[in-house]
Scaffold this active site. Structure first.
Site, PDB file in Angstrom:
ATOM      1  N   GLY A   1       0.832  -1.215   0.000  1.00  0.00           N
ATOM      2  CA  GLY A   1       0.000   0.000   0.000  1.00  0.00           C
ATOM      3  C   GLY A   1       0.857   1.252   0.000  1.00  0.00           C
ATOM      4  O   GLY A   1       1.813   1.342   0.772  1.00  0.00           O
TER       5      GLY A   1
ATOM      6  N   ARG B   1       1.229  -5.011  -5.262  1.00  0.00           N
ATOM      7  CA  ARG B   1       1.381  -6.234  -4.473  1.00  0.00           C
ATOM      8  C   ARG B   1       1.537  -7.344  -5.519  1.00  0.00           C
ATOM      9  O   ARG B   1       0.643  -7.539  -6.333  1.00  0.00           O
ATOM     10  CB  ARG B   1       0.137  -6.475  -3.613  1.00  0.00           C
TER      11      ARG B   1
ATOM     12  N   ASP C   1       5.022  -4.844   6.231  1.00  0.00           N
ATOM     13  CA  ASP C   1       5.463  -6.202   6.565  1.00  0.00           C
ATOM     14  C   ASP C   1       5.519  -7.115   5.343  1.00  0.00           C
ATOM     15  O   ASP C   1       6.419  -7.942   5.217  1.00  0.00           O
ATOM     16  CB  ASP C   1       4.615  -6.807   7.690  1.00  0.00           C
TER      17      ASP C   1
ATOM     18  N   THR D   1       4.222   2.529   5.545  1.00  0.00           N
ATOM     19  CA  THR D   1       2.843   2.038   5.635  1.00  0.00           C
ATOM     20  C   THR D   1       2.059   2.971   6.548  1.00  0.00           C
ATOM     21  O   THR D   1       2.582   3.385   7.587  1.00  0.00           O
ATOM     22  CB  THR D   1       2.760   0.599   6.180  1.00  0.00           C
TER      23      THR D   1
ATOM     24  N   ASP E   1      -0.245   2.099   8.390  1.00  0.00           N
ATOM     25  CA  ASP E   1      -0.784   1.344   9.527  1.00  0.00           C
ATOM     26  C   ASP E   1       0.014   1.472  10.823  1.00  0.00           C
ATOM     27  O   ASP E   1      -0.499   1.142  11.888  1.00  0.00           O
ATOM     28  CB  ASP E   1      -0.880  -0.147   9.166  1.00  0.00           C
TER      29      ASP E   1
ATOM     30  N   ASP F   1       2.254  -0.437  11.928  1.00  0.00           N
ATOM     31  CA  ASP F   1       2.212  -1.749  12.586  1.00  0.00           C
ATOM     32  C   ASP F   1       3.545  -2.488  12.528  1.00  0.00           C
ATOM     33  O   ASP F   1       3.577  -3.712  12.584  1.00  0.00           O
ATOM     34  CB  ASP F   1       1.098  -2.608  11.968  1.00  0.00           C
TER      35      ASP F   1
ATOM     36  N   ARG G   1      -5.859  -2.977   8.821  1.00  0.00           N
ATOM     37  CA  ARG G   1      -6.358  -4.340   8.629  1.00  0.00           C
ATOM     38  C   ARG G   1      -6.183  -5.175   9.882  1.00  0.00           C
ATOM     39  O   ARG G   1      -7.062  -5.908  10.287  1.00  0.00           O
ATOM     40  CB  ARG G   1      -5.557  -4.969   7.486  1.00  0.00           C
TER      41      ARG G   1
END
Ligand code: F6P
Length: 329
Positions: free
Chosen positions: A10, A78, A109, A132, A134, A136, A178
């Protein structure tokens, strides 16, 4: 040394500032940079950035002004082909064919899983940068794009609050994430939301309805609930149905912010983070490092093994969740 740089997964605001830093640091140290378009898939397709003059090598001028642009000017993807062993071996052939000695992948990741897989077939140095929205990844306090995504979400929630107050409604605003509630928690805190639902904590529908009834009794006229898309009880639409069935006293609407959060000019924080880690990734390669991600922890640049960036679920500071609850009451 010829260093390949690319974005994968992303897109995230700030990726272009990171590419700029990689290009500028590498060239200023006397090295060459190849921009690989469309991530791992672009590598397989030998899809390289070319300058206006037709050169496959990026120049200092190639990245002029890139810091302020959102998205990825090298594009992103992706790649299912790269996930296969055959795809990874093909990628090695492309790297050898084009004389690429080292790689700087910018992504999350999935991107770093890809780097670990590639390293099984190729011994060139790979140093990644955390790109990212996120947030995360372990090994860095924040990831490139997170700050901008939160800013975008907060601006949206502020606007939604205006109409929520006018119509005395509750809104469930779904944000990205997500597997992670970072965007949701930061947005909820910054936008003074009354409630936040994230995958890391149990979403207790009866308890939320009790709180909503209490808020209604106390004369609260509008309510904002921020829902991380990956909440274990479901997305905003599903949660809305469950809350209604359990007796939610408020009239509700759902808003899904979606990919809006991934676009836009990066915040100063994202530009600074991206510039620091891009520059540091090149330095790490030149110092002989490999298989690591460049991050910033407590203001210090740092390197973390790719495997350690995704092995553990990055914990949401519990004090942030309790602060949201305390301030909403
Ligand atoms: O990983 C970043 C992210 O924005 C997630 O928060 C989200 O679930 C996902 O990407 C969406 O991916 P896509 O753009 O492929 O729909």
């Amino acid at each position: 040394m010829k260093i390949g740089v690319f974005c994968s997964g992303g897109d995230a605001p700030g990726m272009n500032a990171c590419i700029r830093a990689v290009v500028r640091r590498a060239i200023s140290e006397g090295h060459e940079v190849v921009g690989i378009n469309r991530g791992y898939q672009g590598l397989l397709d030998e899809d390289f950035y070319t300058t206006d003059a037709g050169s496959p090598l990026m120049t200092l001028r190639s990245v002029s002004g890139w810091s302020r642009f959102g998205g990825s000017l090298l594009r992103s993807s992706r790649s299912s082909e790269f996930r296969t062993d055959a795809g990874q071996q093909k990628a090695v052939k492309v790297l050898v064919k084009h004389g690429i000695d080292a790689l700087v992948p910018i992504g999350g990741d999935g991107t770093f899983h890809g780097a670990v897989a590639l390293a099984k077939h190729w011994d060139g140095p790979i140093v990644g940068c955390p790109g990212t929205i996120d947030n995360d990844l372990m090994g860095t306090d924040f990831t490139i794009g997170f700050s901008t995504a939160v800013q975008t979400a907060v601006e949206a929630v502020d606007k939604i609050r205006d109409t929520a107050e006018s119509h005395e409604r509750m809104f469930l605003v779904e944000v990205m994430g997500r597997h992670s509630g970072f965007i949701a928690v930061h947005t909820a805190l910054a936008a003074s939301a009354e409630c936040v639902c994230i995958p890391e904590t149990k979403t207790d529908i009866p308890a939320i309805v009790r709180d909503l009834q209490e808020l209604k009794t106390r004369g609260k006229t509008s309510v904002m609930m921020i829902v991380a898309e990956g909440d274990e009880e479901g997305d905003a639409v599903k949660l809305n149905e469950e809350l209604r069935a359990a007796g939610n006293p408020f009239s509700t609407r759902c808003v899904i912010l979606g990919h809006l959060q991934r676009g836009g000019s990066p915040s100063p924080e994202d530009r600074i983070l991206a510039s620091s880690v891009g520059d540091f990734a090149v330095q790490a390669i030149l110092e002989g490092q490999s298989g690591v991600m460049a991050g910033v922890i407590g203001g210090q640049t740092t390197l973390t093994r790719f495997e350690d960036t995704y092995a553990v679920h990055k914990p949401i500071p519990p004090e942030l969740s309790s602060l949201i609850e305390r301030l909403a009451n």
